[in-house]
Write an enzyme that holds these catalytic residues in place. Structure first.
Site, PDB file in Angstrom:
ATOM      1  N   ASP A   4      -3.046   2.590  -4.558  1.00  0.00           N
ATOM      2  CA  ASP A   4      -2.265   3.823  -4.647  1.00  0.00           C
ATOM      3  C   ASP A   4      -0.814   3.560  -4.254  1.00  0.00           C
ATOM      4  O   ASP A   4      -0.555   2.815  -3.304  1.00  0.00           O
ATOM      5  CB  ASP A   4      -2.821   4.894  -3.684  1.00  0.00           C
ATOM      6  CG  ASP A   4      -4.312   5.095  -3.827  1.00  0.00           C
ATOM      7  OD1 ASP A   4      -4.775   5.183  -4.964  1.00  0.00           O
ATOM      8  OD2 ASP A   4      -5.007   5.142  -2.783  1.00  0.00           O
ATOM      9  N   GLU A  63      -5.058   3.269   3.932  1.00  0.00           N
ATOM     10  CA  GLU A  63      -3.857   2.468   3.710  1.00  0.00           C
ATOM     11  C   GLU A  63      -4.030   0.981   4.020  1.00  0.00           C
ATOM     12  O   GLU A  63      -3.113   0.199   3.789  1.00  0.00           O
ATOM     13  CB  GLU A  63      -2.693   3.029   4.551  1.00  0.00           C
ATOM     14  CG  GLU A  63      -2.364   4.483   4.269  1.00  0.00           C
ATOM     15  CD  GLU A  63      -2.024   4.756   2.799  1.00  0.00           C
ATOM     16  OE1 GLU A  63      -1.562   3.849   2.103  1.00  0.00           O
ATOM     17  OE2 GLU A  63      -2.258   5.898   2.354  1.00  0.00           O
ATOM     18  N   ASP A 116      -8.172   8.959   6.392  1.00  0.00           N
ATOM     19  CA  ASP A 116      -7.084   8.976   5.415  1.00  0.00           C
ATOM     20  C   ASP A 116      -5.928   9.623   6.174  1.00  0.00           C
ATOM     21  O   ASP A 116      -5.960  10.831   6.451  1.00  0.00           O
ATOM     22  CB  ASP A 116      -7.478   9.813   4.187  1.00  0.00           C
ATOM     23  CG  ASP A 116      -6.388   9.798   3.130  1.00  0.00           C
ATOM     24  OD1 ASP A 116      -5.284   9.311   3.426  1.00  0.00           O
ATOM     25  OD2 ASP A 116      -6.641  10.286   2.015  1.00  0.00           O
ATOM     26  N   LEU A 126      -2.853  10.515   5.588  1.00  0.00           N
ATOM     27  CA  LEU A 126      -2.136  11.641   4.972  1.00  0.00           C
ATOM     28  C   LEU A 126      -2.632  11.785   3.543  1.00  0.00           C
ATOM     29  O   LEU A 126      -2.229  11.047   2.650  1.00  0.00           O
ATOM     30  CB  LEU A 126      -0.623  11.395   4.996  1.00  0.00           C
ATOM     31  CG  LEU A 126       0.219  12.657   4.852  1.00  0.00           C
ATOM     32  CD1 LEU A 126      -0.079  13.653   5.961  1.00  0.00           C
ATOM     33  CD2 LEU A 126       1.699  12.334   4.839  1.00  0.00           C
ATOM     34  N   GLU A 137     -12.930  10.476   2.812  1.00  0.00           N
ATOM     35  CA  GLU A 137     -12.657  11.746   2.135  1.00  0.00           C
ATOM     36  C   GLU A 137     -13.989  12.480   1.896  1.00  0.00           C
ATOM     37  O   GLU A 137     -14.181  13.609   2.344  1.00  0.00           O
ATOM     38  CB  GLU A 137     -11.894  11.508   0.816  1.00  0.00           C
ATOM     39  CG  GLU A 137     -10.496  10.975   1.069  1.00  0.00           C
ATOM     40  CD  GLU A 137      -9.699  10.589  -0.176  1.00  0.00           C
ATOM     41  OE1 GLU A 137      -8.463  10.581  -0.081  1.00  0.00           O
ATOM     42  OE2 GLU A 137     -10.289  10.248  -1.224  1.00  0.00           O
TER      43      GLU A 137
HETATM   44  P1  AHM Z   1      -4.544  10.492  -2.299  1.00  0.00           P
HETATM   45  O1  AHM Z   1      -5.463   9.959  -1.245  1.00  0.00           O
HETATM   46  O2  AHM Z   1      -3.807   9.426  -3.036  1.00  0.00           O
HETATM   47  O3  AHM Z   1      -3.642  11.570  -1.796  1.00  0.00           O
HETATM   48  O4  AHM Z   1      -5.504  11.138  -3.425  1.00  0.00           O
HETATM   49  C1  AHM Z   1      -6.466  12.075  -3.044  1.00  0.00           C
HETATM   50  C2  AHM Z   1      -6.100  13.423  -3.605  1.00  0.00           C
HETATM   51  C3  AHM Z   1      -6.938  14.538  -3.031  1.00  0.00           C
HETATM   52  O5  AHM Z   1      -6.294  15.134  -1.946  1.00  0.00           O
HETATM   53  C4  AHM Z   1      -7.038  15.510  -4.172  1.00  0.00           C
HETATM   54  O6  AHM Z   1      -8.233  16.239  -4.120  1.00  0.00           O
HETATM   55  C5  AHM Z   1      -6.990  14.621  -5.383  1.00  0.00           C
HETATM   56  O7  AHM Z   1      -6.404  13.409  -4.971  1.00  0.00           O
HETATM   57  C6  AHM Z   1      -6.135  15.201  -6.459  1.00  0.00           C
HETATM   58  O8  AHM Z   1      -6.156  14.338  -7.534  1.00  0.00           O
HETATM   59  P2  AHM Z   1      -5.465  14.750  -8.934  1.00  0.00           P
HETATM   60  O9  AHM Z   1      -4.005  14.700  -8.706  1.00  0.00           O
HETATM   61  O10 AHM Z   1      -5.985  13.695  -9.878  1.00  0.00           O
HETATM   62  O11 AHM Z   1      -5.967  16.121  -9.300  1.00  0.00           O
HETATM   63 MG    MG Z   2      -6.572  10.346   0.157  1.00  0.00          MG
END
Ligand code: AHM
Ligand code: MG
Length: 333
Positions: free
Chosen positions: A70, A100, A120, A122, A279
């Site tokens: 990510d 992370e 997680d 943030l 999560e």
């Molecule tokens: P992240 O950990 O990179 O923030 O991704 C997790 C997030 C969740 O908070 C949320 O439910 C989902 O990704 C949203 O994904 P999308 O943008 O594909 O709808």
């Molecule tokens: Mg996340």
């Protein structure tokens, strides 16, 4: 002007945790209470940085990607440092797994404690720069024996604590130690989380669905059929759509109002998008403790035995009857 707390009438997270510890009598060592205090501190520190992110030049991409693929924001990196350092210094952790960090962190030195924390730091990265709600998600396991990654490769049901802190119009810490779910709101005036949502119970059925329907092209048949059933119901009372795109915020609303949140595995993300350990499990644990249900389509999220720390899962969670409806479509398929 800050409002004055009604002294003597408030219950803080610290006093509530100490009370629960006292109820356990001599069995309780106080270690978990101290770990929860450290978690509170991380949430307060992250909350302050989130609130002032624009002023502190913390908005925007860090220009790096974490090892799990990510893109990272400046606030992702800072929040991770806050969590890792604060939890290590608490002296109560033996293992840490963060979204992370590619590898599990084993606490080798004098700070080693008895708990493993998965988190997680943030969540909801895509919403950071717009000032939309984001949050920290965490789960805690007891470590038996020598600390290793095996300590966290256990079903979510074995967690001893699960929770999240949502940073929005207020900072809300929602937590379960396996005896129901309580919600606390940060009073910035006194720097304490105050018990504002005792014993959260999720309605048995809701009227809201929360999916990223931009992925509908890739959804499998049971998901498509389920969504059709709530959008074009025979009683002409379709569900309302609400999707923030921050799991913490979407789950928080689902806990309080009822309904269903889903991020299914689909033809594009064959294992789902969301991460199981930090999560899926904590959110499933909270929802179940509040009287709801969380499944991946095949079975209960909390019964999955993980094989990798960053593994992904499809997920449907929320009001029990709504999630049972999804399960029926999967069973029929
Ligand atoms: P992240 O950990 O990179 O923030 O991704 C997790 C997030 C969740 O908070 C949320 O439910 C989902 O990704 C949203 O994904 P999308 O943008 O594909 O709808
Ligand atoms: Mg996340």
């Amino acid at each position: 002007m800050d409002t004055q707390p009604a002294t003597g009438k408030i219950v803080t997270l610290t006093s509530h945790t100490l009370q629960e510890q006292a109820e356990l009598g001599s069995q309780a060592t106080g270690d978990l209470t101290l770990l929860l205090t450290a978690i509170q501190t991380t949430c307060k520190t992250i909350a302050m940085n989130v609130r002032r992110a624009r002023l502190l030049d913390l908005i925007g991409a860090a220009g790096t990607a974490n090892k799990t693929g990510d893109d990272q924001k400046k606030l992702d990196i800072l929040s991770n440092e806050i969590m890792v350092n604060t939890l290590r210094q608490s002296g109560k952790t033996a293992v840490m797994v963060s979204e992370e960090d590619e590898e599990a962190i084993i606490v080798e030195d004098m700070y080693r404690g008895k708990y493993a924390v998965v988190f997680d730091p943030l969540d909801g990265s895509s919403n950071i720069d717009a000032g939309v709600n984001i949050g920290t998600i965490f789960g805690v396991y007891k470590v038996e024996g020598q600390p290793s990654v095996e300590a966290v490769l256990k079903p979510g049901r074995e967690m001893v604590v699960a929770g999240y802190c949502m940073y929005g119009s207020s900072s809300n810490l929602v937590i379960s130690t396996g005896k129901g779910v309580n919600g606390y709101t940060l009073d910035n005036g006194i720097g304490e989380f105050i018990l504002t949502h005792p014993d959260i119970r999720i309605p048995s059925r809701g009227k809201i669905y929360s999916f990223n329907e931009g992925n509908a092209l890739f959804f499998d048949e049971p998901t498509k059929k389920y969504l059709e059933s709530i959008k074009y119901p025979s009683n002409n009372k379709p569900y309302s759509a609400r999707y923030i795109g921050s799991m913490v915020a979407d789950v928080h609303r689902t806990l309080l109002y009822g309904g269903i949140f889903g991020y299914p595995a689909d033809k594009k993300s064959k294992s789902g998008k969301l991460r199981l350990l930090y999560e899926g499990y904590p959110m499933a644990y909270l929802v179940e403790q509040a009287g709801g249900l969380a499944i991946d389509g095949k079975g209960n999220i909390l019964d999955i035995v993980p094989t990798q720390i960053h593994q992904r899962t499809g997920i449907f969670l929320g009001s029990k009857e709504d999630v049972e409806d999804v399960a029926k479509f999967y069973k029929e398929a």
